[in-house]
Design a protein around this motif. Structure first.
Motif, PDB file in Angstrom:
ATOM      1  N   THR A 280       0.843  -1.204   0.000  1.00 16.51           N
ATOM      2  CA  THR A 280       0.000   0.000   0.000  1.00 16.51           C
ATOM      3  C   THR A 280       0.873   1.246   0.000  1.00 16.51           C
ATOM      4  OG1 THR A 280      -1.605  -1.175   1.396  1.00 16.51           O
ATOM      5  CG2 THR A 280      -1.828   1.214   1.305  1.00 16.51           C
ATOM      6  N   ILE A 281       0.395   2.278  -0.704  1.00 12.91           N
ATOM      7  CA  ILE A 281       0.985   3.612  -0.482  1.00 12.91           C
ATOM      8  C   ILE A 281      -0.113   4.584  -0.093  1.00 12.91           C
ATOM      9  CG2 ILE A 281       0.915   4.332  -2.931  1.00 12.91           C
ATOM     10  CD1 ILE A 281       3.574   5.917  -2.217  1.00 12.91           C
ATOM     11  N   LEU A 282       0.155   5.350   0.955  1.00  9.76           N
ATOM     12  CA  LEU A 282      -0.753   6.392   1.417  1.00  9.76           C
ATOM     13  C   LEU A 282      -0.073   7.724   1.161  1.00  9.76           C
ATOM     14  CD1 LEU A 282      -1.609   4.753   4.871  1.00  9.76           C
ATOM     15  CD2 LEU A 282      -2.895   4.540   2.720  1.00  9.76           C
ATOM     16  N   VAL A 283      -0.819   8.668   0.576  1.00 11.00           N
ATOM     17  CA  VAL A 283      -0.248   9.974   0.224  1.00 11.00           C
ATOM     18  C   VAL A 283      -1.086  11.034   0.924  1.00 11.00           C
ATOM     19  CG1 VAL A 283       0.286  11.529  -1.704  1.00 11.00           C
ATOM     20  CG2 VAL A 283       0.436   9.044  -2.021  1.00 11.00           C
ATOM     21  N   ASP A 284      -0.424  12.021   1.536  1.00  9.19           N
ATOM     22  CA  ASP A 284      -1.204  12.957   2.357  1.00  9.19           C
ATOM     23  C   ASP A 284      -2.102  13.884   1.534  1.00  9.19           C
ATOM     24  OD1 ASP A 284       1.015  14.360   1.436  1.00  9.19           O
ATOM     25  OD2 ASP A 284       1.533  15.235   3.382  1.00  9.19           O
ATOM     26  N   GLN A 285      -1.600  14.406   0.414  1.00 10.57           N
ATOM     27  CA  GLN A 285      -2.454  15.307  -0.367  1.00 10.57           C
ATOM     28  C   GLN A 285      -3.273  14.533  -1.390  1.00 10.57           C
ATOM     29  OE1 GLN A 285      -2.831  18.695   0.058  1.00 10.57           O
ATOM     30  NE2 GLN A 285      -1.582  18.252   1.878  1.00 10.57           N
ATOM     31  N   ARG A 286      -4.529  14.912  -1.547  1.00 13.32           N
ATOM     32  CA  ARG A 286      -5.382  14.262  -2.536  1.00 13.32           C
ATOM     33  C   ARG A 286      -4.834  14.544  -3.938  1.00 13.32           C
ATOM     34  NH1 ARG A 286      -8.556  10.827  -3.481  1.00 13.32           N
ATOM     35  NH2 ARG A 286     -10.412  10.951  -4.788  1.00 13.32           N
ATOM     36  N   ASP A 287      -4.686  13.510  -4.755  1.00 20.91           N
ATOM     37  CA  ASP A 287      -4.163  13.671  -6.113  1.00 20.91           C
ATOM     38  C   ASP A 287      -4.724  12.547  -6.987  1.00 20.91           C
ATOM     39  OD1 ASP A 287      -2.666  13.822  -8.462  1.00 20.91           O
ATOM     40  OD2 ASP A 287      -0.822  14.418  -7.426  1.00 20.91           O
ATOM     41  N   GLU A 288      -5.826  12.866  -7.669  1.00 22.18           N
ATOM     42  CA  GLU A 288      -6.520  11.832  -8.445  1.00 22.18           C
ATOM     43  C   GLU A 288      -5.719  11.371  -9.653  1.00 22.18           C
ATOM     44  OE1 GLU A 288     -10.508  12.927  -9.426  1.00 22.18           O
ATOM     45  OE2 GLU A 288     -11.112  12.939  -7.312  1.00 22.18           O
ATOM     46  N   GLU A 289      -4.982  12.306 -10.238  1.00 22.79           N
ATOM     47  CA  GLU A 289      -4.177  11.953 -11.404  1.00 22.79           C
ATOM     48  C   GLU A 289      -3.113  10.908 -11.026  1.00 22.79           C
ATOM     49  OE1 GLU A 289      -2.913  15.591 -13.244  1.00 22.79           O
ATOM     50  OE2 GLU A 289      -1.604  14.473 -14.616  1.00 22.79           O
ATOM     51  N   LEU A 290      -2.501  11.136  -9.866  1.00 25.38           N
ATOM     52  CA  LEU A 290      -1.514  10.187  -9.336  1.00 25.38           C
ATOM     53  C   LEU A 290      -2.171   8.824  -9.085  1.00 25.38           C
ATOM     54  CD1 LEU A 290       1.281   9.612  -7.832  1.00 25.38           C
ATOM     55  CD2 LEU A 290       0.122  10.436  -5.774  1.00 25.38           C
ATOM     56  N   GLU A 291      -3.337   8.830  -8.471  1.00 27.19           N
ATOM     57  CA  GLU A 291      -4.045   7.563  -8.210  1.00 27.19           C
ATOM     58  C   GLU A 291      -4.320   6.827  -9.520  1.00 27.19           C
ATOM     59  OE1 GLU A 291      -7.578   7.922  -5.887  1.00 27.19           O
ATOM     60  OE2 GLU A 291      -6.528   8.608  -4.089  1.00 27.19           O
ATOM     61  N   ASP A 292      -4.779   7.569 -10.539  1.00 24.86           N
ATOM     62  CA  ASP A 292      -5.082   6.949 -11.842  1.00 24.86           C
ATOM     63  C   ASP A 292      -3.846   6.291 -12.444  1.00 24.86           C
ATOM     64  OD1 ASP A 292      -7.629   7.845 -11.625  1.00 24.86           O
ATOM     65  OD2 ASP A 292      -7.472   9.402 -13.161  1.00 24.86           O
ATOM     66  N   THR A 293      -2.732   7.012 -12.393  1.00 27.78           N
ATOM     67  CA  THR A 293      -1.497   6.497 -12.984  1.00 27.78           C
ATOM     68  C   THR A 293      -1.098   5.182 -12.320  1.00 27.78           C
ATOM     69  OG1 THR A 293      -0.764   8.755 -13.358  1.00 27.78           O
ATOM     70  CG2 THR A 293       0.923   7.060 -13.498  1.00 27.78           C
ATOM     71  N   ILE A 294      -1.165   5.144 -10.991  1.00 27.50           N
ATOM     72  CA  ILE A 294      -0.730   3.945 -10.261  1.00 27.50           C
ATOM     73  C   ILE A 294      -1.731   2.806 -10.473  1.00 27.50           C
ATOM     74  CG2 ILE A 294      -0.175   3.006  -7.980  1.00 27.50           C
ATOM     75  CD1 ILE A 294       1.849   5.094  -9.283  1.00 27.50           C
ATOM     76  N   ARG A 295      -3.018   3.110 -10.443  1.00 25.87           N
ATOM     77  CA  ARG A 295      -4.016   2.045 -10.654  1.00 25.87           C
ATOM     78  C   ARG A 295      -3.909   1.468 -12.054  1.00 25.87           C
ATOM     79  NH1 ARG A 295      -8.287   5.283  -7.366  1.00 25.87           N
ATOM     80  NH2 ARG A 295      -7.536   4.692  -5.293  1.00 25.87           N
ATOM     81  N   ASP A 296      -3.547   2.324 -12.993  1.00 29.19           N
ATOM     82  CA  ASP A 296      -3.354   1.841 -14.361  1.00 29.19           C
ATOM     83  C   ASP A 296      -2.181   0.862 -14.421  1.00 29.19           C
ATOM     84  OD1 ASP A 296      -3.576   1.806 -17.249  1.00 29.19           O
ATOM     85  OD2 ASP A 296      -1.700   2.939 -17.168  1.00 29.19           O
TER      86      ASP A 296
END
Ligand code: SAM
Length: 198
Positions: A32-48
């Motif tokens: 798991t990685i937890l990131v303090d600031q919300r960043d949907e683009e980052l989430e999309d890249t990693i989920r992809d």
């Protein structure tokens, strides 16, 4: 079981390096990685990446890092050039963790004092300033004693090692891939993103 906590992520400045922290966490055996600031683009890249290259890796952004520190029940390790040498600490970390899990904290800009205090171990990968990406990679490699190099990922795309060139096997049918994604409950935003990069 290893969770990485990325603190002080600034979506405008740190997107690329936080992406690299997350990719490195995944490839080197964290779950798991937890990131303090919300960043949907980052989430999309990693989920992809997870979608294509597999594994159970999870990303969540917009978490309260203080709460994560407070509530984590395993061993908390803060990576910092000011800490004790990784080779001195890693055996004790493994022993202390048992099967409770390890939380690895990596900063972006200056890390507030409280993280040094709230961590069970402040660990240095050399006492020189380096990148959080390399610090994390070396730490996880020492923690897992190199075993993560041979990990097999349940994947839709898999690289076949070759001396020269690029050999990749993948699910041949795009529609099929999209259906698998929908079955898994991925939202349309991720599906569009996958379509774009495929
Ligand atoms: N200047 C910042 C400070 O004093 O806290 C650190 C910035 S550094 C580019 C970003 C992160 O990389 C740090 O928060 C730390 O987690 C990690 N890091 C840098 N050098 C390290 C080292 N030698 N050992 C372990 N971690 C390191």
């Amino acid at each position: 079981n290893v969770t990485v906590l990325r603190i002080n992520h600034r979506p405008t400045r740190d997107k690329r390096i936080t992406t690299h922290v997350a990719l490195t966490a995944r490839a080197f055996g964290a779950s798991t990685i937890l990131v303090d600031q919300r960043d949907e683009e980052l989430e999309d890249t990693i989920r992809d990446t997870v979608y294509r290259f597999g594994g159970d890796f999870r990303i969540e952004s917009g978490v309260d890092p203080h709460r994560v520190m407070r509530e984590f029940s395993g061993v908390k390790v803060h990576l910092t050039m000011y800490g004790i040498p990784v080779d001195q600490a890693v055996g004790r970390i493994r022993e202390a963790a048992g099967d409770r899990g390890v939380l690895v904290v990596v900063g972006a800009s200056k890390v507030p004092r409280e993280y040094y205090e709230a961590s069970d171990f402040n660990v240095a990968v050399t006492n020189q300033p380096i990148s959080e990406v390399s610090a994390l990679a070396i730490f996880l490699d020492r923690l897992f004693e190199g075993r993560e190099m041979n990990a097999e990922f349940e994947a839709r795309m898999r690289v076949i090692p070759s001396e020269r060139g690029k050999r990749v096997v993948m699910l041949p049918d795009e529609a099929d891939c999209m259906n698998i994604l929908r079955d898994e409950g991925a939202d349309e935003r991720i599906i569009r993103h996958v379509r774009k990069v495929r």
